[in-house]
Write a protein that holds these residues in place. Structure first.
Motif, mmCIF file in Angstrom:
data_model
loop_
_atom_site.group_PDB
_atom_site.id
_atom_site.type_symbol
_atom_site.label_atom_id
_atom_site.label_comp_id
_atom_site.label_asym_id
_atom_site.label_seq_id
_atom_site.Cartn_x
_atom_site.Cartn_y
_atom_site.Cartn_z
ATOM 1 N N SER A 4 0.748 -1.259 -0.086
ATOM 2 C CA SER A 4 0.026 0.088 -0.063
ATOM 3 C C SER A 4 0.719 1.340 0.130
ATOM 4 O O SER A 4 0.553 2.232 -0.843
ATOM 5 C CB SER A 4 -0.962 0.049 1.044
ATOM 6 N N ASP A 5 1.827 1.045 0.612
ATOM 7 C CA ASP A 5 2.755 2.477 0.678
ATOM 8 C C ASP A 5 3.711 2.414 -0.472
ATOM 9 O O ASP A 5 3.714 3.651 -0.951
ATOM 10 C CB ASP A 5 3.999 2.104 2.035
ATOM 11 N N LYS A 6 3.821 1.347 -1.294
ATOM 12 C CA LYS A 6 4.587 1.582 -2.324
ATOM 13 C C LYS A 6 3.723 2.127 -3.525
ATOM 14 O O LYS A 6 4.268 2.905 -4.382
ATOM 15 C CB LYS A 6 5.066 0.008 -2.800
ATOM 16 N N LYS A 7 2.486 1.716 -3.393
ATOM 17 C CA LYS A 7 1.406 2.083 -4.492
ATOM 18 C C LYS A 7 1.239 3.620 -4.162
ATOM 19 O O LYS A 7 1.089 4.273 -5.460
ATOM 20 C CB LYS A 7 0.125 1.255 -4.298
ATOM 21 N N PHE A 8 1.196 3.895 -3.033
ATOM 22 C CA PHE A 8 0.871 5.527 -2.829
ATOM 23 C C PHE A 8 1.966 6.390 -3.294
ATOM 24 O O PHE A 8 1.708 7.389 -3.939
ATOM 25 C CB PHE A 8 0.792 5.743 -1.250
ATOM 26 N N ILE A 9 3.262 5.913 -3.099
ATOM 27 C CA ILE A 9 4.502 6.492 -3.744
ATOM 28 C C ILE A 9 4.421 6.578 -5.317
ATOM 29 O O ILE A 9 4.626 7.523 -6.032
ATOM 30 C CB ILE A 9 5.696 6.130 -3.332
ATOM 31 N N VAL A 118 16.647 8.881 -8.891
ATOM 32 C CA VAL A 118 16.454 7.752 -7.705
ATOM 33 C C VAL A 118 15.986 7.945 -6.481
ATOM 34 O O VAL A 118 15.465 6.986 -5.689
ATOM 35 C CB VAL A 118 17.987 7.267 -7.549
ATOM 36 N N HIS A 119 15.847 9.205 -6.109
ATOM 37 C CA HIS A 119 15.119 9.809 -5.211
ATOM 38 C C HIS A 119 13.679 9.575 -5.103
ATOM 39 O O HIS A 119 12.932 9.817 -4.205
ATOM 40 C CB HIS A 119 15.531 11.179 -4.544
ATOM 41 N N HIS A 120 13.139 9.340 -6.242
ATOM 42 C CA HIS A 120 11.921 9.177 -6.562
ATOM 43 C C HIS A 120 11.284 7.770 -6.623
ATOM 44 O O HIS A 120 10.004 7.320 -6.554
ATOM 45 C CB HIS A 120 11.354 9.700 -7.936
ATOM 46 N N LEU A 121 12.356 6.943 -6.350
ATOM 47 C CA LEU A 121 12.010 5.287 -6.408
ATOM 48 C C LEU A 121 11.533 4.832 -5.162
ATOM 49 O O LEU A 121 12.015 4.919 -4.138
ATOM 50 C CB LEU A 121 13.189 4.524 -6.831
ATOM 51 N N PRO A 122 10.257 3.970 -5.050
ATOM 52 C CA PRO A 122 9.789 3.447 -3.797
ATOM 53 C C PRO A 122 10.700 2.294 -3.345
ATOM 54 O O PRO A 122 10.900 2.019 -1.964
ATOM 55 C CB PRO A 122 8.512 2.827 -4.112
ATOM 56 N N GLU A 123 11.487 1.584 -4.482
ATOM 57 C CA GLU A 123 12.217 0.384 -3.983
ATOM 58 C C GLU A 123 13.586 0.472 -4.757
ATOM 59 O O GLU A 123 13.486 -0.148 -5.649
ATOM 60 C CB GLU A 123 11.671 -1.052 -4.113
ATOM 61 N N PRO A 124 14.476 1.499 -4.424
ATOM 62 C CA PRO A 124 15.607 1.607 -5.187
ATOM 63 C C PRO A 124 16.419 0.577 -5.502
ATOM 64 O O PRO A 124 17.169 0.334 -6.510
ATOM 65 C CB PRO A 124 16.137 2.776 -4.588
ATOM 66 N N ALA A 125 16.593 -0.511 -4.488
ATOM 67 C CA ALA A 125 17.357 -1.619 -4.654
ATOM 68 C C ALA A 125 17.073 -2.615 -5.627
ATOM 69 O O ALA A 125 17.850 -3.111 -6.589
ATOM 70 C CB ALA A 125 17.064 -2.471 -3.191
ATOM 71 N N LYS A 126 15.881 -2.542 -6.232
ATOM 72 C CA LYS A 126 15.245 -3.143 -7.289
ATOM 73 C C LYS A 126 15.845 -2.839 -8.614
ATOM 74 O O LYS A 126 16.051 -3.364 -9.561
ATOM 75 C CB LYS A 126 13.706 -3.508 -7.358
ATOM 76 N N VAL A 127 15.628 -1.078 -8.661
ATOM 77 C CA VAL A 127 16.142 -0.612 -9.936
ATOM 78 C C VAL A 127 17.726 -0.620 -10.077
ATOM 79 O O VAL A 127 18.112 -0.847 -11.131
ATOM 80 C CB VAL A 127 15.629 0.959 -9.767
ATOM 81 N N PHE A 128 18.338 -0.745 -8.901
ATOM 82 C CA PHE A 128 19.783 -0.753 -9.200
ATOM 83 C C PHE A 128 20.197 -2.313 -9.562
ATOM 84 O O PHE A 128 21.213 -2.209 -10.423
ATOM 85 C CB PHE A 128 20.254 -0.564 -7.508
ATOM 86 N N GLY A 174 10.106 8.920 -2.402
ATOM 87 C CA GLY A 174 10.647 7.710 -2.302
ATOM 88 C C GLY A 174 11.473 7.750 -0.799
ATOM 89 O O GLY A 174 12.215 8.854 -0.416
ATOM 90 N N PRO A 175 12.245 6.448 -0.368
ATOM 91 C CA PRO A 175 12.993 6.272 0.612
ATOM 92 C C PRO A 175 14.390 7.216 0.519
ATOM 93 O O PRO A 175 15.177 7.350 1.423
ATOM 94 C CB PRO A 175 13.337 4.897 1.015
#
Length: 266
Positions: A4-9, A118-128, A174-175
């Motif tokens: 839910s948090d990820k979808k919100f972002i 990258v500061h807009h990404l909800p889960e940056p680890a996946k993108v990296f 994002g985080p």
């Protein structure tokens, strides 16, 4: 992160940058585009390099790569941004896709860049991890993001004006928003299998003849037009007052900082 948090972002970021698609080239890119020469240099781009531009926005970064001789592909999650990029850059390749699921083969790019993304990404680890997957051995992943929040003068003028009449914390991010330390980014690089991570600081400036690009960009980004008119008027007055200290002969100069990170796929 909860779904839910990820979808919100994701919903917030998609809505925000889709709203900014038509104005970005005339507003924020005047500042964020200043890091592109440094990003391109750090990515070791040469003639014929295959480069993926993650979060390409309206395509100015992809165009800069192509002008440097790269075979560039732009990728963005906003349909409006991709449409703007295609309209402004006929002949270049752009794809609508999420950086967490890059629609490209393994080991297919000499470099992957992400300019102010990258500061807009909800889960940056996946993108990296995805960036590392599509890189060829020896290829580089390079990103640029904002420096420390207190060093972002134009945005600071706006946030202070908004804070007097509205809650700026109501805007989700994002985080990695506001993160500038190597200790946070290093584990993300290492978990993606990238090595030799370096992080450097750089000064930039937003120079403009009038306040229009700054106000238009930030107004659209925060969707201030949907605020009650009285609140808009107060924020506008506060914004102009805060910006007055950055006035120079012939316009305005807003000092900013950015950080540049890069690592290599073994």
């Amino acid at each position: 992160m909860k779904d839910s948090d990820k979808k919100f972002i994701i919903d917030y970021e998609t809505e925000t940058w889709s709203r900014c698609a038509d104005s970005y080239l005339d507003t924020f890119s005047m500042l964020t585009g200043q890091m592109l020469p440094r990003v391109i240099e750090a990515a070791n781009v040469t003639s014929g390099s295959r480069v993926l531009d993650v979060g390409c926005g309206p395509g100015n970064s992809t165009r800069a790569l192509a002008d440097a001789g790269a075979i560039a592909t732009g990728l963005d999650f906003s349909e409006s941004m991709v449409a703007a990029a295609k309209a402004a850059n006929p002949g270049l390749s752009f794809k609508l896709a999420d950086g967490e699921k890059i629609p490209e083969d393994d080991d297919s790019f000499d470099a992957v860049i992400a300019n102010y993304v990258v500061h807009h990404l909800p889960e940056p680890a996946k993108v990296f991890a995805e960036a590392a997957r599509v890189l060829k051995p020896g290829g580089r992943f390079v990103f640029a993001v904002w420096g420390p929040n207190p060093e972002q003068s134009s945005i600071g003028c706006f946030v202070r004006a908004v804070s007097a009449h509205h809650d700026p914390q109501a805007l989700p991010h994002g985080p990695l928003f506001g993160v500038t330390d190597k200790e946070t980014f290093l584990p993300l690089m290492e978990s993606a299998g990238l090595t030799g991570f370096e992080l450097t600081n750089h000064k930039t400036e937003w120079k403009c003849d009038t306040l229009d690009p700054v106000i238009d960009g930030l107004w659209t980004w925060a969707n201030v037009k949907d605020f009650p008119q009285e609140k808009q008027d107060k924020i506008m007055a506060g914004m102009k007052e805060n910006c007055s200290k950055f006035a120079v002969e012939g316009g305005y100069v807003f000092p900013h900082t950015a950080i540049l990170g890069h690592a290599t796929k073994p």
